[in-house]
Scaffold this motif. Structure first.
Motif, PDB file in Angstrom:
ATOM      1  N   ASP A   1     -76.346 -24.763  51.121  1.00 53.17           N
ATOM      2  CA  ASP A   1     -76.067 -23.552  51.888  1.00 53.17           C
ATOM      3  C   ASP A   1     -77.061 -22.445  51.545  1.00 53.17           C
ATOM      4  OD1 ASP A   1     -74.969 -23.477  49.418  1.00 53.17           O
ATOM      5  OD2 ASP A   1     -73.272 -22.194  49.969  1.00 53.17           O
ATOM      6  N   VAL A   2     -78.244 -22.592  52.090  1.00 53.51           N
ATOM      7  CA  VAL A   2     -79.280 -21.569  51.930  1.00 53.51           C
ATOM      8  C   VAL A   2     -79.705 -21.136  53.328  1.00 53.51           C
ATOM      9  CG1 VAL A   2     -81.631 -21.135  51.197  1.00 53.51           C
ATOM     10  CG2 VAL A   2     -80.119 -22.461  49.752  1.00 53.51           C
ATOM     11  N   ALA A   3     -79.747 -19.813  53.542  1.00 59.31           N
ATOM     12  CA  ALA A   3     -80.248 -19.317  54.814  1.00 59.31           C
ATOM     13  C   ALA A   3     -81.688 -18.868  54.571  1.00 59.31           C
ATOM     14  CB  ALA A   3     -79.393 -18.163  55.297  1.00 59.31           C
ATOM     15  N   ALA A   4     -82.641 -19.460  55.269  1.00 61.68           N
ATOM     16  CA  ALA A   4     -84.054 -19.138  55.045  1.00 61.68           C
ATOM     17  C   ALA A   4     -84.647 -18.515  56.308  1.00 61.68           C
ATOM     18  CB  ALA A   4     -84.808 -20.406  54.669  1.00 61.68           C
ATOM     19  N   ARG A   5     -85.540 -17.557  56.088  1.00 61.29           N
ATOM     20  CA  ARG A   5     -86.264 -16.951  57.212  1.00 61.29           C
ATOM     21  C   ARG A   5     -87.752 -17.025  56.854  1.00 61.29           C
ATOM     22  NH1 ARG A   5     -82.179 -17.715  58.965  1.00 61.29           N
ATOM     23  NH2 ARG A   5     -80.671 -16.349  59.985  1.00 61.29           N
ATOM     24  N   ALA A   6     -88.490 -17.844  57.583  1.00 61.10           N
ATOM     25  CA  ALA A   6     -89.892 -18.095  57.237  1.00 61.10           C
ATOM     26  C   ALA A   6     -90.765 -16.892  57.594  1.00 61.10           C
ATOM     27  CB  ALA A   6     -90.386 -19.326  57.975  1.00 61.10           C
ATOM     28  N   ALA A   7     -91.813 -16.707  56.799  1.00 57.60           N
ATOM     29  CA  ALA A   7     -92.726 -15.573  56.999  1.00 57.60           C
ATOM     30  C   ALA A   7     -93.348 -15.614  58.404  1.00 57.60           C
ATOM     31  CB  ALA A   7     -93.808 -15.616  55.930  1.00 57.60           C
TER      32      ALA A   7
ATOM     33  N   SER B   1     -92.157 -16.608  61.212  1.00 57.45           N
ATOM     34  CA  SER B   1     -91.314 -16.157  62.319  1.00 57.45           C
ATOM     35  C   SER B   1     -90.872 -14.700  62.185  1.00 57.45           C
ATOM     36  CB  SER B   1     -90.090 -17.064  62.435  1.00 57.45           C
ATOM     37  OG  SER B   1     -89.396 -17.048  61.211  1.00 57.45           O
ATOM     38  N   THR B   2     -90.921 -14.155  60.982  1.00 56.55           N
ATOM     39  CA  THR B   2     -90.388 -12.796  60.806  1.00 56.55           C
ATOM     40  C   THR B   2     -91.486 -11.739  60.745  1.00 56.55           C
ATOM     41  OG1 THR B   2     -90.437 -13.076  58.412  1.00 56.55           O
ATOM     42  CG2 THR B   2     -88.367 -13.583  59.506  1.00 56.55           C
ATOM     43  N   GLN B   3     -92.741 -12.145  60.617  1.00 54.67           N
ATOM     44  CA  GLN B   3     -93.878 -11.228  60.451  1.00 54.67           C
ATOM     45  C   GLN B   3     -93.820 -10.490  59.114  1.00 54.67           C
ATOM     46  OE1 GLN B   3     -96.238 -11.520  62.730  1.00 54.67           O
ATOM     47  NE2 GLN B   3     -94.866 -12.884  63.829  1.00 54.67           N
ATOM     48  N   LEU B   4     -92.929 -10.931  58.250  1.00 52.76           N
ATOM     49  CA  LEU B   4     -92.894 -10.332  56.910  1.00 52.76           C
ATOM     50  C   LEU B   4     -93.921 -11.071  56.059  1.00 52.76           C
ATOM     51  CD1 LEU B   4     -89.028 -10.065  56.312  1.00 52.76           C
ATOM     52  CD2 LEU B   4     -90.615  -8.162  56.606  1.00 52.76           C
ATOM     53  N   PRO B   5     -94.400 -10.467  54.983  1.00 53.55           N
ATOM     54  CA  PRO B   5     -95.394 -11.174  54.166  1.00 53.55           C
ATOM     55  C   PRO B   5     -94.746 -12.228  53.261  1.00 53.55           C
ATOM     56  CG  PRO B   5     -95.001  -8.985  53.291  1.00 53.55           C
ATOM     57  CD  PRO B   5     -94.165  -9.096  54.519  1.00 53.55           C
ATOM     58  N   TRP B   6     -93.486 -12.470  53.447  1.00 58.92           N
ATOM     59  CA  TRP B   6     -92.804 -13.445  52.575  1.00 58.92           C
ATOM     60  C   TRP B   6     -91.706 -14.189  53.339  1.00 58.92           C
ATOM     61  CZ3 TRP B   6     -92.568  -8.210  50.384  1.00 58.92           C
ATOM     62  CH2 TRP B   6     -91.570  -7.429  50.971  1.00 58.92           C
ATOM     63  N   THR B   7     -91.276 -15.276  52.733  1.00 53.68           N
ATOM     64  CA  THR B   7     -90.143 -16.035  53.268  1.00 53.68           C
ATOM     65  C   THR B   7     -88.905 -15.607  52.489  1.00 53.68           C
ATOM     66  OG1 THR B   7     -91.575 -17.885  53.789  1.00 53.68           O
ATOM     67  CG2 THR B   7     -89.219 -18.361  53.638  1.00 53.68           C
ATOM     68  N   VAL B   8     -87.832 -15.376  53.225  1.00 51.33           N
ATOM     69  CA  VAL B   8     -86.590 -14.897  52.587  1.00 51.33           C
ATOM     70  C   VAL B   8     -85.608 -16.062  52.473  1.00 51.33           C
ATOM     71  CG1 VAL B   8     -84.669 -13.272  52.779  1.00 51.33           C
ATOM     72  CG2 VAL B   8     -86.931 -12.647  53.653  1.00 51.33           C
ATOM     73  N   TYR B   9     -85.061 -16.225  51.289  1.00 51.72           N
ATOM     74  CA  TYR B   9     -84.012 -17.245  51.081  1.00 51.72           C
ATOM     75  C   TYR B   9     -82.760 -16.539  50.591  1.00 51.72           C
ATOM     76  CZ  TYR B   9     -87.856 -20.618  50.935  1.00 51.72           C
ATOM     77  OH  TYR B   9     -88.941 -21.355  51.224  1.00 51.72           O
ATOM     78  N   LEU B  10     -81.634 -16.791  51.242  1.00 49.68           N
ATOM     79  CA  LEU B  10     -80.352 -16.242  50.757  1.00 49.68           C
ATOM     80  C   LEU B  10     -79.428 -17.404  50.414  1.00 49.68           C
ATOM     81  CD1 LEU B  10     -79.471 -13.244  53.084  1.00 49.68           C
ATOM     82  CD2 LEU B  10     -80.862 -13.303  51.042  1.00 49.68           C
ATOM     83  N   SER B  11     -78.804 -17.305  49.272  1.00 52.07           N
ATOM     84  CA  SER B  11     -77.816 -18.335  48.907  1.00 52.07           C
ATOM     85  C   SER B  11     -76.634 -17.640  48.252  1.00 52.07           C
ATOM     86  CB  SER B  11     -78.431 -19.341  47.943  1.00 52.07           C
ATOM     87  OG  SER B  11     -78.878 -18.665  46.791  1.00 52.07           O
ATOM     88  N   THR B  12     -75.534 -18.372  48.164  1.00 50.43           N
ATOM     89  CA  THR B  12     -74.333 -17.780  47.563  1.00 50.43           C
ATOM     90  C   THR B  12     -74.501 -17.735  46.052  1.00 50.43           C
ATOM     91  OG1 THR B  12     -73.129 -18.851  49.299  1.00 50.43           O
ATOM     92  CG2 THR B  12     -71.818 -17.940  47.514  1.00 50.43           C
ATOM     93  N   ALA B  13     -74.234 -16.593  45.481  1.00 52.71           N
ATOM     94  CA  ALA B  13     -74.341 -16.460  44.029  1.00 52.71           C
ATOM     95  C   ALA B  13     -73.246 -17.293  43.376  1.00 52.71           C
ATOM     96  CB  ALA B  13     -74.207 -15.003  43.631  1.00 52.71           C
ATOM     97  N   PRO B  14     -73.566 -17.908  42.223  1.00 51.14           N
ATOM     98  CA  PRO B  14     -72.544 -18.734  41.570  1.00 51.14           C
ATOM     99  C   PRO B  14     -71.314 -17.928  41.184  1.00 51.14           C
ATOM    100  CG  PRO B  14     -74.681 -18.909  40.467  1.00 51.14           C
ATOM    101  CD  PRO B  14     -74.818 -17.852  41.505  1.00 51.14           C
ATOM    102  N   SER B  15     -71.534 -16.638  40.930  1.00 50.20           N
ATOM    103  CA  SER B  15     -70.398 -15.814  40.488  1.00 50.20           C
ATOM    104  C   SER B  15     -69.563 -15.328  41.662  1.00 50.20           C
ATOM    105  CB  SER B  15     -70.935 -14.610  39.721  1.00 50.20           C
ATOM    106  OG  SER B  15     -71.763 -13.867  40.590  1.00 50.20           O
ATOM    107  N   ALA B  16     -70.036 -15.612  42.898  1.00 55.41           N
ATOM    108  CA  ALA B  16     -69.348 -15.066  44.073  1.00 55.41           C
ATOM    109  C   ALA B  16     -67.927 -15.601  44.160  1.00 55.41           C
ATOM    110  CB  ALA B  16     -70.106 -15.459  45.321  1.00 55.41           C
ATOM    111  N   SER B  17     -67.012 -14.699  44.499  1.00 59.94           N
ATOM    112  CA  SER B  17     -65.629 -15.152  44.668  1.00 59.94           C
ATOM    113  C   SER B  17     -65.534 -15.780  46.053  1.00 59.94           C
ATOM    114  CB  SER B  17     -64.680 -13.963  44.554  1.00 59.94           C
ATOM    115  OG  SER B  17     -65.067 -12.990  45.483  1.00 59.94           O
TER     116      SER B  17
END
Lengths: 637, 96
Positions: free
Chosen positions: A344-350, A352-368
């Motif tokens: 479960d990782v949401a990725a946004r590639a550089a 497609s976003t015109q950002l200088p980086w690729t963004v990865y979001l995942s659920t933190a292990p501590s998340a309730s």
């Protein structure tokens, strides 16, 4: 065989019950597991959706922030620059100007400070070097230092200080350096301030002023680090090594500052950079730096930011603590955090976003987990249900076991009662038959046979009456006729009656009672039966000692009637159960002592109906003492 | 005259047996407990032992076993406690 015996009635009820309880428990567990799985799947789906939403939001926030900085690249004035972003512009003359934000630690070119032409000092330098006349040279430099243009003053002061040092006028040299430090000009391409600080430090070193030198060198090092002067990389390295030498330690490397300076250097030098706006992450000194730039004809505007800005931007873009953010550059090198390998990782590639980086979001292990409360409730519900089933099963199993035990006791009771009936009946049948056939040779024997008949008939009658009484007591239908009477006299009569019967078996009963009247309110018949039952027991369980004792005592408002023997005694673990119906001690069975197991149950019934209690004190091998404690009555009615 | 010992704890049954056997011309002794019977049999000779099974303390089988162990070979008839009782249920246990 033993297993088959287990499934035989009535125990098969228990087996069936256990099977049913186990089956229902398993079914419940399975159902719970299914629900749990389903809930988990829904949860994963929801978490994924939330991550995707967060990723979209993060990209939008980051893009907006970068656009905000880019809008300030160019001739427009600086409005609001985020913290940690340095805005630089270079004009057509190649001069680099910091428009806003923290200064860089070094630059591709030194700042073009005004500088005097070298031939201004030709005459004085001739005196200094060729003429070997430092005093004359000093005078010449001093004269020049009085001139108005700062570049000439700076050049003259720097040279004057040098000559004074050579002449040994150290205090004067120090004053000259201090004066030089305040002038905004360059000498030989180096800011006057740097030359002054360097010269002062060398003077202190020469005078061995260690403390002053350290303070001075530390301040110098801090100023170099803060980018106080616009120096080139080589100049910075030289003066840092000077400071290192005075302080005896290497300057701590600030990877982020170096990365930012190097990033700008890269953009500045890169001739391939096209006109227009661009974004790029540049790796330098092992640290990432963000560069945004706009190149137009003759001018280059650059915004440089280090790791702290990127971190702050991520924080702003993904405020939730339950989501972990990771950034990588276009080549996949980590900028911030490390992308997890979880599903479960949401990725946004550089790209497609015109950002200088690729963004990865995942659920933190501590998340309730969002479904954790619901799942806890589900778990609690199943725990309660399982508990209820387990407790219910336990109690039902106990009840069934108890019923089985009672049924076994009843079977024993029927066998015992049958035997009790058969013995006198055998005697009656045999003697009646002999009488009918006139088999008694003498009149004396015939008369004795009548006595036996009377005794056995009486025994049968007592047995039947006992059983009927017990039946009434059990059914709660026993009616007591309470009256107040003297218990000493009453016990005397009962004992006397019993003594006659016991004598036939060779037993004696010793009665000890006070000579006073002890009044109780009781049912004569019931109390008599209770005493007789206790006496019967005492005789039955006393195979060796042929005497039993009855003690009557009156104490305050209590009257106790105790029957004791020196017989077999009752083990401690059986003492509570012997008062239960049909229960007989283990020894009574092994020694084949006759009895039905209802005598003591009746005694307890009767005594409790009189508001009293029965106390048993017994020790195996030493005998037993049953004490009936009754309430004393006020006076005879 | 043949001597018979009746080991029986029920006084009525013991009395009837005693009278009946005496009428038949036997010399009869009665013991109500197994231990008493063992003592009597060891001290006096008997031609027949009539032994009840259901006895308080030592039962008929115990008494029989003890007698055989101590070498007494007297014929004994055990009145089967589980059967109809009396002489009908008796069965020979051992020969002389």
């Amino acid at each position: 065989m033993a297993l088959r015996a287990w499934f035989r009635p009535p125990r098969h009820v228990l087996t069936i019950f256990i099977a049913v309880a186990l089956l229902s428990g398993c079914a419940l567990g399975w159902l719970g597991w299914l629900l749990w799985q389903q809930d988990n799947a829904v949860d994963v789906q929801r978490r994924r959706e939330r991550l995707e939403e967060a990723a979209d939001r993060a990209v939008a926030v980051m893009d907006r922030a970068l656009q905000g900085i880019e809008a300030q690249l160019g001739p427009a004035p600086v409005r609001h620059l985020p913290e940690g972003v340095t805005l630089l512009t270079t004009g057509g003359d190649g001069d680099i100007v910091v428009k806003g934000g923290p200064r860089l630690i070094y630059y591709p070119v030194a700042k073009g400070l005004p500088e005097a032409a070298s031939d201004t000092f030709a005459e004085a330098e001739r005196l200094e070097f060729a003429g070997q006349d430092p005093a004359a040279a000093a005078r010449a430099y001093q004269a020049l230092s009085k001139s108005t243009p700062p570049p000439i003053r700076a050049g003259a002061l720097a040279r004057l200080a040098r000559v004074l040092r050579k002449m040994g006028h150290l205090a004067e040299a120090a004053r000259t350096y201090e004066e030089l430090g305040s002038i905004s000009a360059a000498v030989a391409g180096i800011p006057a301030g740097v030359i002054a600080r360097d010269g002062l430090a060398e003077l202190m070193a020469k005078e061995h002023r260690a403390d002053g030198l350290r303070r001075h060198a530390e301040a110098f090092r801090a100023d170099l680090k803060a980018g106080t002067w616009q120096l080139t990389k080589e100049q910075l390295a030289f003066y840092q090594s000077e400071a290192d030498g005075w302080l005896g330690s290497r300057t701590a490397e600030d990877a982020d500052a170096l990365a930012r300076a190097e990033a700008f250097d890269t953009i500045w030098r890169d001739r391939r950079v096209d006109a227009g706006v661009s974004r790029r992450i540049i790796y330098a000194s092992g640290s990432p730096a963000l560069a945004l730039w706009r190149r137009s004809e003759g001018s280059l505007d650059v915004a440089i930011a280090g790791r702290s800005f990127i971190e702050a931007l991520c924080q702003e873009a993904v405020p939730s603590r339950d989501v972990r953010t990771a950034l990588t550059d276009v080549e996949g090198r980590p900028i911030l955090g490390a992308p997890t390998r979880e599903r479960d990782v949401a990725a946004r590639a550089a790209v497609s976003t015109q950002l200088p980086w690729t963004v990865y979001l995942s659920t933190a292990p501590s998340a309730s987990a969002p479904g954790s409360l619901r799942r806890r409730l589900l778990l609690a519900l199943f725990a309660v249900l399982t508990g209820v089933i387990a407790v219910g099963a336990y109690f039902i199993q106990r009840a069934i076991s108890r019923e089985l035990l009672v049924s076994a006791l009843q079977t024993d009771f029927v066998a015992a009662v049958s035997h009790e009936f058969r013995s006198p009946l055998s005697s009656l049948a045999q003697i009646s038959e002999m009488l009918a056939r006139d088999r008694f040779p003498t009149e004396d024997l015939r008369r004795r046979s009548y006595d036996v008949l009377v005794r056995e008939t009486e025994r049968l009658r007592r047995l039947v009456e006992g059983l009927l009484d017990f039946g009434r007591l059990e059914a709660g239908a026993a009616l007591y006729r309470f009256e107040t009477f003297d218990v000493t006299e009453f016990v005397g009569t009962v004992v006397a009656e019993f003594r006659e019967r016991a004598a036939a078996q060779g037993f004696d009963v010793e009665l000890s009672a006070p000579k006073v009247e002890l009044l109780v309110r009781a049912d004569r018949e019931a109390l008599s039966r209770a005493i007789q039952n206790l006496l019967d027991n005492a005789v039955k369980y006393s195979p060796e000692c042929r005497t039993v004792w009855v003690d009557v005592e009156g104490k305050e408002d209590r009257v106790s009637i105790a029957v004791r023997d020196r017989g077999l005694g009752i083990p401690a673990h059986e003492q509570r159960d012997v008062f239960k119906k049909f229960v007989r001690g283990a020894e009574s069975k092994s020694l084949r002592i006759k009895g039905t197991g209802i005598g003591l149950a009746m005694v307890r019934h009767i005594v409790e109906a009189h508001g009293g209690e029965v106390v048993l004190a017994s020790e195996p091998g030493r005998g037993s003492r049953f004490t009936m404690i009754l309430r004393a009555a006020g006076e005879a009615s | 005259m043949s001597r018979i010992i009746v080991v029986e704890d029920e006084p009525g049954v013991a009395f009837a047996l005693e009278v009946d056997l005496k009428t038949e011309g036997y010399e009869v002794m009665v013991a109500t407990r197994g231990d008493d019977a063992l003592e009597l049999i060891r001290s006096e000779p008997f031609d027949l032992i009539l032994l009840d099974v259901m006895l308080p303390g030592k039962d008929g089988f115990d008494v029989c076993r003890d007698l055989r162990r101590s070498g007494v070979r007297t014929a004994d008839y055990s009145a089967d406690g589980e059967g109809a009782g009396g002489r009908e249920g008796a069965r020979p246990r051992a020969g002389r």
